[in-house]
Design a protein around this motif. Structure first.
Motif, PDB file in Angstrom:
ATOM      1  N   PHE A 122       0.836  -1.216   0.000  1.00  0.00           N
ATOM      2  CA  PHE A 122       0.000   0.000   0.000  1.00  0.00           C
ATOM      3  C   PHE A 122       0.865   1.257   0.000  1.00  0.00           C
ATOM      4  CE2 PHE A 122      -2.098   3.382   2.436  1.00  0.00           C
ATOM      5  CZ  PHE A 122      -3.235   3.573   1.654  1.00  0.00           C
ATOM      6  N   VAL A 123       1.882   1.298   0.874  1.00  0.00           N
ATOM      7  CA  VAL A 123       2.759   2.470   0.964  1.00  0.00           C
ATOM      8  C   VAL A 123       3.541   2.651  -0.337  1.00  0.00           C
ATOM      9  CG1 VAL A 123       4.773   3.436   2.138  1.00  0.00           C
ATOM     10  CG2 VAL A 123       2.947   2.342   3.473  1.00  0.00           C
ATOM     11  N   TYR A 124       4.061   1.557  -0.893  1.00  0.00           N
ATOM     12  CA  TYR A 124       4.846   1.641  -2.130  1.00  0.00           C
ATOM     13  C   TYR A 124       3.991   2.184  -3.272  1.00  0.00           C
ATOM     14  CZ  TYR A 124       7.817   0.236  -6.035  1.00  0.00           C
ATOM     15  OH  TYR A 124       8.596   0.232  -7.171  1.00  0.00           O
ATOM     16  N   GLU A 125       2.764   1.687  -3.372  1.00  0.00           N
ATOM     17  CA  GLU A 125       1.886   2.150  -4.456  1.00  0.00           C
ATOM     18  C   GLU A 125       1.524   3.621  -4.281  1.00  0.00           C
ATOM     19  OE1 GLU A 125      -2.202   0.721  -6.758  1.00  0.00           O
ATOM     20  OE2 GLU A 125      -1.406  -0.419  -5.071  1.00  0.00           O
ATOM     21  N   ARG A 126       1.335   4.050  -3.037  1.00  0.00           N
ATOM     22  CA  ARG A 126       1.024   5.459  -2.773  1.00  0.00           C
ATOM     23  C   ARG A 126       2.191   6.360  -3.145  1.00  0.00           C
ATOM     24  NH1 ARG A 126      -4.078   7.572  -1.907  1.00  0.00           N
ATOM     25  NH2 ARG A 126      -5.354   6.024  -0.819  1.00  0.00           N
ATOM     26  N   LEU A 127       3.403   5.905  -2.849  1.00  0.00           N
ATOM     27  CA  LEU A 127       4.588   6.740  -3.085  1.00  0.00           C
ATOM     28  C   LEU A 127       5.008   6.766  -4.548  1.00  0.00           C
ATOM     29  CD1 LEU A 127       6.803   5.780   0.004  1.00  0.00           C
ATOM     30  CD2 LEU A 127       5.492   7.896  -0.341  1.00  0.00           C
ATOM     31  N   THR A 128       4.845   5.630  -5.245  1.00  0.00           N
ATOM     32  CA  THR A 128       5.366   5.529  -6.605  1.00  0.00           C
ATOM     33  C   THR A 128       4.291   5.493  -7.686  1.00  0.00           C
ATOM     34  OG1 THR A 128       5.399   3.103  -6.586  1.00  0.00           O
ATOM     35  CG2 THR A 128       7.340   4.244  -5.699  1.00  0.00           C
ATOM     36  N   GLY A 129       3.060   5.167  -7.294  1.00  0.00           N
ATOM     37  CA  GLY A 129       2.004   5.027  -8.284  1.00  0.00           C
ATOM     38  C   GLY A 129       2.068   3.710  -9.045  1.00  0.00           C
ATOM     39  N   ARG A 130       2.954   2.799  -8.613  1.00  0.00           N
ATOM     40  CA  ARG A 130       3.108   1.502  -9.267  1.00  0.00           C
ATOM     41  C   ARG A 130       2.882   0.390  -8.255  1.00  0.00           C
ATOM     42  NH1 ARG A 130       7.983   3.886 -10.678  1.00  0.00           N
ATOM     43  NH2 ARG A 130       9.127   2.271  -9.537  1.00  0.00           N
ATOM     44  N   THR A 131       2.419  -0.742  -8.766  1.00  0.00           N
ATOM     45  CA  THR A 131       2.237  -1.916  -7.912  1.00  0.00           C
ATOM     46  C   THR A 131       3.580  -2.605  -7.714  1.00  0.00           C
ATOM     47  OG1 THR A 131      -0.009  -2.242  -8.734  1.00  0.00           O
ATOM     48  CG2 THR A 131       1.031  -4.114  -7.632  1.00  0.00           C
ATOM     49  N   GLY A 132       4.016  -2.726  -6.483  1.00  0.00           N
ATOM     50  CA  GLY A 132       5.319  -3.314  -6.218  1.00  0.00           C
ATOM     51  C   GLY A 132       5.261  -4.685  -5.587  1.00  0.00           C
ATOM     52  N   MET A 133       4.132  -5.073  -5.029  1.00  0.00           N
ATOM     53  CA  MET A 133       4.012  -6.358  -4.337  1.00  0.00           C
ATOM     54  C   MET A 133       2.695  -6.999  -4.728  1.00  0.00           C
ATOM     55  SD  MET A 133       5.684  -8.287  -2.161  1.00  0.00           S
ATOM     56  CE  MET A 133       6.774  -7.091  -1.374  1.00  0.00           C
ATOM     57  N   GLY A 134       2.761  -8.191  -5.282  1.00  0.00           N
ATOM     58  CA  GLY A 134       1.548  -8.870  -5.711  1.00  0.00           C
ATOM     59  C   GLY A 134       0.767  -9.453  -4.549  1.00  0.00           C
ATOM     60  N   GLY A 135      -0.528  -9.668  -4.780  1.00  0.00           N
ATOM     61  CA  GLY A 135      -1.369 -10.258  -3.745  1.00  0.00           C
ATOM     62  C   GLY A 135      -0.941 -11.665  -3.391  1.00  0.00           C
ATOM     63  N   GLY A 136      -0.348 -12.376  -4.364  1.00  0.00           N
ATOM     64  CA  GLY A 136       0.115 -13.727  -4.085  1.00  0.00           C
ATOM     65  C   GLY A 136       1.213 -13.764  -3.049  1.00  0.00           C
ATOM     66  N   ASP A 137       2.133 -12.790  -3.101  1.00  0.00           N
ATOM     67  CA  ASP A 137       3.209 -12.725  -2.110  1.00  0.00           C
ATOM     68  C   ASP A 137       2.648 -12.476  -0.714  1.00  0.00           C
ATOM     69  OD1 ASP A 137       5.221 -13.014  -4.071  1.00  0.00           O
ATOM     70  OD2 ASP A 137       5.112 -10.892  -4.536  1.00  0.00           O
ATOM     71  N   ILE A 138       1.621 -11.645  -0.639  1.00  0.00           N
ATOM     72  CA  ILE A 138       0.995 -11.325   0.646  1.00  0.00           C
ATOM     73  C   ILE A 138       0.396 -12.586   1.272  1.00  0.00           C
ATOM     74  CG2 ILE A 138      -0.912 -10.060   1.723  1.00  0.00           C
ATOM     75  CD1 ILE A 138      -0.403  -7.867  -0.446  1.00  0.00           C
ATOM     76  N   LYS A 139      -0.326 -13.357   0.463  1.00  0.00           N
ATOM     77  CA  LYS A 139      -0.943 -14.587   0.967  1.00  0.00           C
ATOM     78  C   LYS A 139       0.111 -15.639   1.294  1.00  0.00           C
ATOM     79  CE  LYS A 139      -4.788 -13.431  -2.001  1.00  0.00           C
ATOM     80  NZ  LYS A 139      -5.355 -13.623  -3.353  1.00  0.00           N
ATOM     81  N   LEU A 140       1.197 -15.658   0.511  1.00  0.00           N
ATOM     82  CA  LEU A 140       2.271 -16.619   0.777  1.00  0.00           C
ATOM     83  C   LEU A 140       2.922 -16.347   2.123  1.00  0.00           C
ATOM     84  CD1 LEU A 140       4.236 -18.881   0.073  1.00  0.00           C
ATOM     85  CD2 LEU A 140       5.543 -17.244  -1.284  1.00  0.00           C
ATOM     86  N   LEU A 141       3.195 -15.081   2.433  1.00  0.00           N
ATOM     87  CA  LEU A 141       3.821 -14.786   3.725  1.00  0.00           C
ATOM     88  C   LEU A 141       2.854 -15.050   4.870  1.00  0.00           C
ATOM     89  CD1 LEU A 141       6.476 -13.903   4.925  1.00  0.00           C
ATOM     90  CD2 LEU A 141       5.668 -11.539   4.931  1.00  0.00           C
ATOM     91  N   ALA A 142       1.555 -14.883   4.620  1.00  0.00           N
ATOM     92  CA  ALA A 142       0.565 -15.269   5.635  1.00  0.00           C
ATOM     93  C   ALA A 142       0.626 -16.770   5.888  1.00  0.00           C
ATOM     94  CB  ALA A 142      -0.835 -14.870   5.177  1.00  0.00           C
ATOM     95  N   MET A 143       0.781 -17.546   4.828  1.00  0.00           N
ATOM     96  CA  MET A 143       0.920 -18.999   4.961  1.00  0.00           C
ATOM     97  C   MET A 143       2.181 -19.364   5.743  1.00  0.00           C
ATOM     98  SD  MET A 143       1.411 -21.664   1.788  1.00  0.00           S
ATOM     99  CE  MET A 143       2.348 -23.189   1.985  1.00  0.00           C
ATOM    100  N   ILE A 144       3.293 -18.716   5.418  1.00  0.00           N
ATOM    101  CA  ILE A 144       4.554 -18.994   6.123  1.00  0.00           C
ATOM    102  C   ILE A 144       4.426 -18.624   7.598  1.00  0.00           C
ATOM    103  CG2 ILE A 144       6.972 -18.276   6.311  1.00  0.00           C
ATOM    104  CD1 ILE A 144       6.936 -17.952   3.224  1.00  0.00           C
ATOM    105  N   GLY A 145       3.805 -17.495   7.886  1.00  0.00           N
ATOM    106  CA  GLY A 145       3.602 -17.086   9.271  1.00  0.00           C
ATOM    107  C   GLY A 145       2.750 -18.065  10.050  1.00  0.00           C
ATOM    108  N   ALA A 146       1.735 -18.636   9.376  1.00  0.00           N
ATOM    109  CA  ALA A 146       0.864 -19.606  10.047  1.00  0.00           C
ATOM    110  C   ALA A 146       1.628 -20.877  10.406  1.00  0.00           C
ATOM    111  CB  ALA A 146      -0.320 -19.941   9.151  1.00  0.00           C
ATOM    112  N   TRP A 147       2.578 -21.275   9.561  1.00  0.00           N
ATOM    113  CA  TRP A 147       3.345 -22.499   9.813  1.00  0.00           C
ATOM    114  C   TRP A 147       4.493 -22.284  10.785  1.00  0.00           C
ATOM    115  CZ3 TRP A 147       2.811 -27.576   8.388  1.00  0.00           C
ATOM    116  CH2 TRP A 147       1.787 -27.868   7.492  1.00  0.00           C
ATOM    117  N   LEU A 148       5.141 -21.121  10.699  1.00  0.00           N
ATOM    118  CA  LEU A 148       6.385 -20.914  11.449  1.00  0.00           C
ATOM    119  C   LEU A 148       6.280 -19.884  12.561  1.00  0.00           C
ATOM    120  CD1 LEU A 148       8.926 -20.934   8.450  1.00  0.00           C
ATOM    121  CD2 LEU A 148       8.190 -22.848   9.883  1.00  0.00           C
TER     122      LEU A 148
END
Length: 258
Positions: free
Chosen positions: A168-194
């Motif tokens: 959200f912050v990156y897109e606000r500052l640059t006007g470009r998408t820097g992080m995909g939704g898939g990466d967000i869900k993947l780190l949520a998955m990693i956090g749930a396991w570890l």
């Protein structure tokens, strides 16, 4: 051989068999194809693979990396995935022994492997892997007790929430998408396991390896900073490194600071 050695050999064979199935997932999931039918076939000529042409690694070596029917090259990705899955299975068996923990964390690592290859090829992380992966991480916390359920839940929320905030912050500052939704869900998955405690180290390792690899790709491609580098494989690699060496790295780092 004693019982432990037999079980270790079984872990390798089990990993090879699952690795062969992972290749099917990697190929078919992004295309929306069934993972059950049709049976395995050559991607070039469509000839169905015989049972003896579908033996992990061995068939590839016997066929010298070519289809028996059309003689077109077979991607080396197939034996690499099978060998890597077998190595992960053996490493997890050595770490956890013949336990439920071995089985569940093997499935976790196998999912990370599939996610990484799909992200590399297609720049997507399928929700069908990451979202159930979050739920499986929560269930694993209840079954294994390696972390508390609360820690698993907080890890999922913190993992997804932190990358969502960064995006959200990156897109606000640059006007470009820097992080995909898939990466967000993947780190949520990693956090749930570890657990949430793993996330700083996982993100740090992923960022360092990703930055070095990205720089190499940028220099090699000649496209400058327009080159898009998938982040999912680096998050997955960092998660596996943490699973095996997280406490050791943490103690080393704390000792370095003190």
């Amino acid at each position: 051989m004693d019982g432990y050695s037999v079980a270790a050999v079984f872990a390798v064979l089990f990993g090879l068999a699952i690795g062969s199935f992972l290749n099917v997932l990697i190929h078919r999931l992004p295309l929306g194809k069934s993972i059950v039918t049709p049976p395995s076939s050559c991607p070039h000529c469509g000839a169905r693979l015989r049972v003896y042409d579908n033996i992990p690694i061995l068939s590839y070596l016997i066929l010298r990396g070519k289809c028996r029917s059309c003689r077109c090259p077979i991607s080396p990705q197939y034996p690499i995935v099978e060998g890597l899955t077998a190595a992960l299975s053996l490493a997890l068996f050595i770490k956890f022994g013949p336990t439920l923990q071995y089985i569940l964390f093997f499935l976790f690592c196998a999912a990370l492997e599939v996610i990484s290859l799909i992200d590399l090829h297609h720049r997507i992380i399928p929700d069908v892997l990451s979202l159930p992966g979050v739920l499986c991480g929560l269930v694993a916390a209840l079954l294994l007790g390696h972390i508390s359920f609360i820690s698993s839940l907080v890890g999922a929320i913190a993992g997804g929430g932190s990358l969502l905030l960064v995006a959200f912050v990156y897109e606000r500052l640059t006007g470009r998408t820097g992080m995909g939704g898939g990466d967000i869900k993947l780190l949520a998955m990693i956090g749930a396991w570890l657990s949430a405690w793993s996330l700083p180290l996982v993100v740090l390792i992923a960022s360092l390896v990703g930055a070095l690899t990205g720089l190499a790709f940028i220099l090699a491609s000649g496209e400058g900073f327009r080159t898009r580098i998938p982040f999912g494989p680096f998050l997955s690699l960092a998660a596996v490194i943490y699973l095996f060496f997280g406490p050791l790295i943490t103690r080393w780092y704390v000792g370095l600071l003190s």
